[in-house]
Design a protein around this motif. Structure first.
Motif, short mmCIF file in Angstrom:
data_model
loop_
_atom_site.label_atom_id
_atom_site.label_comp_id
_atom_site.label_asym_id
_atom_site.label_seq_id
_atom_site.Cartn_x
_atom_site.Cartn_y
_atom_site.Cartn_z
N LEU A 1 1.02 -1.33 0.00
CA LEU A 1 0.00 -0.03 -0.07
C LEU A 1 0.91 1.15 0.00
CD1 LEU A 1 -2.80 -1.10 2.30
CD2 LEU A 1 -2.94 -0.69 -0.02
N ALA A 2 1.79 1.16 0.66
CA ALA A 2 2.75 2.31 0.59
C ALA A 2 3.40 2.63 -0.25
CB ALA A 2 4.07 2.32 1.77
N ALA A 3 4.00 1.49 -1.38
CA ALA A 3 4.49 1.69 -2.69
C ALA A 3 3.41 2.29 -3.58
CB ALA A 3 5.03 0.41 -3.19
N ILE A 4 2.04 1.84 -3.63
CA ILE A 4 1.07 2.29 -4.41
C ILE A 4 0.89 3.83 -4.16
CG2 ILE A 4 -1.53 2.15 -4.97
CD1 ILE A 4 -1.03 -0.93 -4.66
N LEU A 5 0.87 4.05 -2.99
CA LEU A 5 0.69 5.41 -2.58
C LEU A 5 1.85 6.38 -3.23
CD1 LEU A 5 -1.19 7.58 -1.08
CD2 LEU A 5 0.05 7.03 1.13
N ALA A 6 3.06 5.93 -2.95
CA ALA A 6 4.15 6.66 -3.36
C ALA A 6 4.18 6.84 -4.60
CB ALA A 6 5.39 6.07 -2.76
N LEU A 7 3.80 5.76 -5.49
CA LEU A 7 3.73 5.66 -6.97
C LEU A 7 2.54 7.07 -7.41
CD1 LEU A 7 4.77 4.69 -9.38
CD2 LEU A 7 3.03 3.11 -9.42
N LEU A 8 1.46 6.81 -6.70
CA LEU A 8 0.34 7.78 -7.31
C LEU A 8 0.77 9.32 -6.93
CD1 LEU A 8 -2.87 5.79 -5.99
CD2 LEU A 8 -2.13 6.36 -8.46
N LEU A 9 1.50 9.66 -5.61
CA LEU A 9 1.88 10.89 -5.48
C LEU A 9 2.87 11.41 -6.35
CD1 LEU A 9 1.61 12.98 -3.21
CD2 LEU A 9 3.63 11.77 -2.03
N ALA A 10 3.63 10.44 -6.90
CA ALA A 10 4.96 10.83 -7.95
C ALA A 10 4.13 11.14 -9.10
CB ALA A 10 5.72 9.67 -7.95
N PHE A 11 3.00 10.45 -9.57
CA PHE A 11 2.30 10.89 -10.75
C PHE A 11 1.76 12.25 -10.62
CE2 PHE A 11 2.28 6.16 -12.09
CZ PHE A 11 3.00 6.66 -13.36
N TYR A 12 1.18 12.45 -9.61
CA TYR A 12 0.22 13.57 -9.07
C TYR A 12 1.33 14.82 -8.93
CZ TYR A 12 -2.61 17.00 -7.06
OH TYR A 12 -3.33 18.03 -6.45
N ALA A 13 2.35 14.41 -8.41
CA ALA A 13 3.40 15.70 -8.47
C ALA A 13 3.95 15.86 -9.80
CB ALA A 13 4.40 15.31 -7.48
N PHE A 14 4.22 15.04 -10.56
CA PHE A 14 4.72 15.27 -12.05
C PHE A 14 3.73 15.94 -12.82
CE2 PHE A 14 5.04 13.58 -16.29
CZ PHE A 14 6.37 14.12 -16.68
N PHE A 15 2.62 15.53 -12.79
CA PHE A 15 1.55 16.14 -13.70
C PHE A 15 1.13 17.47 -13.37
CE2 PHE A 15 0.82 11.98 -15.21
CZ PHE A 15 0.88 12.06 -16.74
N TYR A 16 1.17 17.86 -11.79
CA TYR A 16 1.05 19.14 -11.07
C TYR A 16 2.01 20.08 -11.69
CZ TYR A 16 0.29 22.58 -7.67
OH TYR A 16 -0.06 24.00 -7.09
N LEU A 17 3.17 19.48 -11.52
CA LEU A 17 4.30 20.47 -11.85
C LEU A 17 4.39 20.78 -13.30
CD1 LEU A 17 6.94 19.39 -9.60
CD2 LEU A 17 5.51 21.37 -9.22
N ARG A 18 3.93 19.82 -14.25
CA ARG A 18 4.05 20.00 -15.63
C ARG A 18 2.99 20.78 -16.19
NH1 ARG A 18 7.66 19.29 -19.69
NH2 ARG A 18 6.83 18.40 -21.42
N LEU A 19 1.78 20.77 -15.57
CA LEU A 19 0.62 21.23 -16.24
C LEU A 19 0.40 22.81 -15.84
CD1 LEU A 19 -1.83 18.44 -16.32
CD2 LEU A 19 -0.28 19.23 -18.45
#
Length: 86
Positions: free
Chosen positions: A55-73
């Motif tokens: 669960l921690a790995a999935i949460l970290a992965l989702l957080l990384a995707f969110y941060a990437f798209f937030y900073l990109r867009l």
């Protein structure tokens, strides 16, 4: 002749194992089978630690995707620029 006398003396551990073996032999086969299956299931069961790590790995992965798209867009807005300079 000393060897024969020394060989007949058993260690307390061996006597204990023999006693335990006799007790297990007295049990019926279905009870032994059920005990063996229960021990096997306990050994192969997924623990809370593994579930937490997944669960921690999935949460970290989702957080990384969110941060990437937030900073990109997001667009950088410069507060010094006035868009209403008419």
């Amino acid at each position: 002749m000393g060897r024969k006398d020394a060989a007949t003396i058993k260690l307390p551990v061996d006597q204990y194992r023999k006693q335990i073996g006799k007790q297990d032999y007295k049990k019926t086969k279905p009870i032994l089978r059920a005990t063996k299956l229960k021990a096997e299931a306990k050994k192969t069961a997924i623990g809370i630690k593994e579930v937490g790590l997944v669960l921690a790995a999935i949460l970290a992965l989702l957080l990384a995707f969110y941060a990437f798209f937030y900073l990109r867009l997001t667009t950088d807005v410069d507060p010094d620029l006035d868009q209403d300079e008419d």
